[in-house]
Design an enzyme around this catalytic site. Structure first.
Site, short mmCIF file in Angstrom:
data_model
loop_
_atom_site.label_atom_id
_atom_site.label_comp_id
_atom_site.label_asym_id
_atom_site.label_seq_id
_atom_site.Cartn_x
_atom_site.Cartn_y
_atom_site.Cartn_z
N TYR A 143 -34.48 -31.71 53.34
CA TYR A 143 -34.99 -30.94 52.20
C TYR A 143 -34.45 -31.51 50.88
O TYR A 143 -35.19 -31.65 49.90
CB TYR A 143 -34.57 -29.49 52.42
CG TYR A 143 -35.05 -28.49 51.40
CD1 TYR A 143 -36.38 -28.04 51.41
CD2 TYR A 143 -34.17 -27.94 50.48
CE1 TYR A 143 -36.80 -27.08 50.49
CE2 TYR A 143 -34.58 -26.98 49.57
CZ TYR A 143 -35.90 -26.55 49.58
OH TYR A 143 -36.31 -25.60 48.68
N SER A 168 -53.58 -27.38 54.16
CA SER A 168 -52.21 -27.82 53.92
C SER A 168 -52.22 -28.72 52.69
O SER A 168 -53.19 -29.45 52.45
CB SER A 168 -51.70 -28.63 55.11
OG SER A 168 -50.48 -29.27 54.75
N LYS A 205 -36.71 -32.96 47.91
CA LYS A 205 -36.73 -32.26 46.63
C LYS A 205 -36.34 -33.18 45.49
O LYS A 205 -36.90 -33.10 44.40
CB LYS A 205 -35.81 -31.03 46.69
CG LYS A 205 -36.40 -29.87 47.47
CD LYS A 205 -37.82 -29.56 47.04
CE LYS A 205 -38.25 -28.14 47.31
NZ LYS A 205 -39.67 -27.92 46.93
P1 NAI Z 1 -41.98 -18.98 50.48
O1 NAI Z 1 -41.78 -19.38 51.89
O2 NAI Z 1 -42.00 -17.52 50.16
O3 NAI Z 1 -43.33 -19.59 49.91
C1 NAI Z 1 -43.78 -20.86 50.22
C2 NAI Z 1 -45.25 -20.78 50.53
O4 NAI Z 1 -45.74 -22.11 50.80
C3 NAI Z 1 -45.56 -19.95 51.77
O5 NAI Z 1 -46.50 -18.94 51.45
C4 NAI Z 1 -46.10 -20.95 52.77
O6 NAI Z 1 -47.10 -20.43 53.64
C5 NAI Z 1 -46.66 -22.03 51.86
N1 NAI Z 1 -46.76 -23.32 52.53
C6 NAI Z 1 -45.86 -23.90 53.37
N2 NAI Z 1 -46.30 -25.08 53.79
C7 NAI Z 1 -47.51 -25.27 53.21
C8 NAI Z 1 -48.46 -26.32 53.27
N3 NAI Z 1 -48.26 -27.40 54.02
N4 NAI Z 1 -49.59 -26.20 52.55
C9 NAI Z 1 -49.82 -25.09 51.79
N5 NAI Z 1 -48.95 -24.07 51.72
C10 NAI Z 1 -47.81 -24.16 52.42
O7 NAI Z 1 -40.85 -19.73 49.64
P2 NAI Z 1 -40.48 -19.69 48.07
O8 NAI Z 1 -39.06 -19.33 47.99
O9 NAI Z 1 -41.45 -18.92 47.29
O10 NAI Z 1 -40.58 -21.25 47.71
C11 NAI Z 1 -41.48 -21.80 46.78
C12 NAI Z 1 -41.01 -23.19 46.39
O11 NAI Z 1 -39.76 -23.10 45.71
C13 NAI Z 1 -40.78 -24.13 47.57
O12 NAI Z 1 -41.17 -25.42 47.22
C14 NAI Z 1 -39.28 -24.06 47.77
O13 NAI Z 1 -38.79 -25.20 48.43
C15 NAI Z 1 -38.83 -23.96 46.34
N6 NAI Z 1 -37.49 -23.40 46.17
C16 NAI Z 1 -37.24 -22.08 46.38
C17 NAI Z 1 -35.97 -21.59 46.18
C18 NAI Z 1 -35.66 -20.15 46.31
O14 NAI Z 1 -34.54 -19.77 45.97
N7 NAI Z 1 -36.58 -19.33 46.76
C19 NAI Z 1 -34.85 -22.46 45.84
C20 NAI Z 1 -35.24 -23.82 45.57
C21 NAI Z 1 -36.51 -24.25 45.75
#
Ligand code: NAI
Length: 318
Positions: A164, A75, A168
């Site tokens: 969140y 993590s 953020k």
């Molecule tokens: P996602 O859920 O597809 O990817 C996030 C990844 O982080 C997952 O593979 C998950 O297993 C991993 N993860 C979660 N907790 C963890 C931890 N404690 N340690 C290591 N890995 C961990 O989501 P996405 O959309 O790719 O998000 C990526 C980033 O972008 C995040 O920080 C999210 O908050 C941010 N974000 C995404 C948006 C979107 O439209 N998709 C909008 C705004 C922000």
């Protein structure tokens, strides 16, 4: 002509790279010559459970395309172990992309303490732990690129996302300060607010919208900010659906009231129009202009007690 950006000899750590945006970053960096640490603990999007297969699959994909990558399943709360993986496998770290994230959406009224705490731990504490472990390496080699991930929810607010949003926006302040502390060492720090189709957004957006939000389209901005040719630091960017834009603070015209017994609530109300007047807005880089204003208006000595007031680049010893 723009040359292809490459990262030979560099190590890039991408947290949460087992899926979504992180996976795209990892695959890109590896395809452009970087050694990549694919971190992912493989939890659900609510941060439950864990599984090494998410990171393993991405590493496998990178390797079968001829790239270099290793997996890490910690993590981000144990960011020191993630950075250690980079050092052990590749001997250095050049770029850290703080990308891992989860959601615990719920109205403020119904939020449990655990929903608040876990969001803070993954987004804020996790980004801190990773950056903190990378920082001595960045300083020593006088080179580092740090990208952290904010969100429109943090910048503008979003119903059901107090936890969140708070986390953020914390990463914006985190980035702005690290940009100042890192500048002297060529450590450049920026923060992005992406929008992309992923398991995070697939439950809240319709398919035709999601089709226009490919995570691949966020990658080029991250690539530019992570590259050695970048000079931008301490900035906020939005990226999604092919739209890429910097965001900045804006200060209203404001009012400068006399600082004596006439500075009453009534005096503020009387000048409220100016307080909220953005017609001659400025885009401050820090609070310094306000201090200059104060010195000007009251003919105060710039340095009343012989103390350094320095918001720009170094920690003042007083
Ligand atoms: P996602 O859920 O597809 O990817 C996030 C990844 O982080 C997952 O593979 C998950 O297993 C991993 N993860 C979660 N907790 C963890 C931890 N404690 N340690 C290591 N890995 C961990 O989501 P996405 O959309 O790719 O998000 C990526 C980033 O972008 C995040 O920080 C999210 O908050 C941010 N974000 C995404 C948006 C979107 O439209 N998709 C909008 C705004 C922000």
């Amino acid at each position: 002509s723009v040359q292809e950006l490459r990262y030979e000899g560099q190590t890039v750590v991408v947290t949460g790279a087992g899926g979504g945006l992180g996976r795209e970053y990892a695959i890109f960096f590896a395809s452009r010559g970087a050694n990549v640490v694919v971190n992912d603990l493989g939890a659900s999007f609510k941060g439950e459970g864990g599984n090494s297969s998410a990171a393993d699959k991405v590493v496998e994909e990178i390797k079968s395309a001829g790239g270099n990558a290793v997996a890490n399943y910690d993590s981000v709360e144990n960011g020191d172990r993630i950075i250690q993986t980079a050092i052990d496998a590749f001997g250095r770290i050049d770029v850290l992309v703080n990308n891992a994230g989860i959601l615990r959406d719920i109205s403020f009224k119904n939020m449990k303490q655990a929903d608040w705490d876990l969001i803070y731990k993954v987004h804020v504490f996790g980004a801190y732990k990773c950056a903190r472990a990378a920082w001595p390496h960045f300083r020593k080699q006088k080179y580092g690129r740090l990208i952290s991930t904010a969100s429109a929810a943090g910048l503008f607010g979003s119903f059901g996302q107090t936890n969140y949003s708070a986390a953020k926006l914390a990463l914006v302040g985190f980035t702005e300060t690290l940009a100042k502390e890192g500048l002297k060492y060529n450590i450049l720090c920026n923060v992005i607010a992406p929008v992309a189709a992923s398991r995070m957004t697939e439950t809240v957006m319709p398919p035709d919208v999601l089709a226009k939000l490919k995570p691949e389209w966020v990658v080029p901005l991250v690539a530019v900010l992570s590259h050695k040719s970048n000079t931008k630091t301490g900035a906020i960017f939005e990226a999604g659906a092919g739209h890429i834009a910097e965001l900045r603070w804006e200060r209203a015209n404001g009012v400068h009231l006399k600082a004596d017994e006439t500075l009453t609530p009534g005096a503020v109300i009387a000048k409220w129009k100016d307080v909220v007047d953005f017609s001659k807005a400025e885009h401050p880089q820090g609070p310094l202009n306000g201090l200059e204003l104060l010195e000007e208006a009251y003919k105060l000595p710039a340095n009343p007690k012989g103390e350094e007031l320095d918001f720009s680049g170094k920690v003042a010893i007083v």
